[in-house]
Design a protein around this motif. Structure first.
Motif, PDB file in Angstrom:
ATOM      1  N   CYS A  81       0.936  -1.138   0.227  1.00  0.00           N
ATOM      2  CA  CYS A  81      -0.025   0.010   0.095  1.00  0.00           C
ATOM      3  C   CYS A  81       0.939   1.163  -0.629  1.00  0.00           C
ATOM      4  O   CYS A  81       1.794   1.319   0.522  1.00  0.00           O
ATOM      5  CB  CYS A  81      -0.965   0.328   1.188  1.00  0.00           C
ATOM      6  SG  CYS A  81      -2.080   1.919   1.420  1.00  0.00           S
ATOM      7  N   CYS A 102      -4.237  -0.938   0.133  1.00  0.00           N
ATOM      8  CA  CYS A 102      -5.157  -1.172   0.665  1.00  0.00           C
ATOM      9  C   CYS A 102      -6.468  -0.799   0.542  1.00  0.00           C
ATOM     10  O   CYS A 102      -6.872   0.168   0.001  1.00  0.00           O
ATOM     11  CB  CYS A 102      -4.458  -1.822   1.921  1.00  0.00           C
ATOM     12  SG  CYS A 102      -4.978   0.008   2.982  1.00  0.00           S
ATOM     13  N   HIS A 105      -7.115   2.131   1.787  1.00  0.00           N
ATOM     14  CA  HIS A 105      -7.460   3.582   1.286  1.00  0.00           C
ATOM     15  C   HIS A 105      -7.466   3.400  -0.379  1.00  0.00           C
ATOM     16  O   HIS A 105      -6.919   4.876  -0.701  1.00  0.00           O
ATOM     17  CB  HIS A 105      -4.948   3.579   1.073  1.00  0.00           C
ATOM     18  CG  HIS A 105      -4.997   3.794   3.000  1.00  0.00           C
ATOM     19  ND1 HIS A 105      -4.598   2.606   3.701  1.00  0.00           N
ATOM     20  CD2 HIS A 105      -5.162   5.030   3.979  1.00  0.00           C
ATOM     21  CE1 HIS A 105      -3.854   2.869   5.068  1.00  0.00           C
ATOM     22  NE2 HIS A 105      -4.871   4.570   5.520  1.00  0.00           N
TER      23      HIS A 105
END
Ligand SMILES: [Zn+2]
Length: 107
Positions: A81, A102, A105
């Motif tokens: 991420c 991820c 996010h």
């Protein structure tokens, strides 16, 4: 593993570029087939045009994401991420190989 991912991303990039080429092609190909123009054709064409522009924008965004994911792969940071640095779940990468964040996010 990384080589497979690159193949997927490269194939996806080519697919998007091809779709964008098709979309940006002048619409004369379709127009030349119909002879008499009916009332409302202009409106329909304007709507088609708007749909094409929206589709083009969506494809452009996807293309950016795919290329960005390739850059991450080059940096050896694919699957991590960008925001929090945790690894992106395999299931998410399977569904969206170009994901660079991820689930928490994702935008
Ligand atoms: Zn994150």
């Amino acid at each position: 593993m990384d080589a497979q991912v690159r193949d997927v991303l490269v194939a996806k990039e080519a697919e998007i570029v091809e779709q964008m080429t098709t979309l940006s092609r002048p619409m004369q190909e379709q127009g030349s087939i119909s002879f008499g123009k009916r009332v409302g054709d202009g409106t329909a064409m304007a709507v088609d045009r708007l749909t094409a522009v929206t589709a083009h924008d969506n494809l452009q965004g996807l293309l950016d994401a795919v290329r960005h994911a390739q850059a991450r792969l080059d940096q050896g940071r694919y699957g991590v991420c960008e925001v929090c640095g945790s690894s992106i779940p395999a299931g998410r990468l399977e569904a969206r190989p170009w994901a660079t964040t991820c689930v928490a996010h994702s935008t």
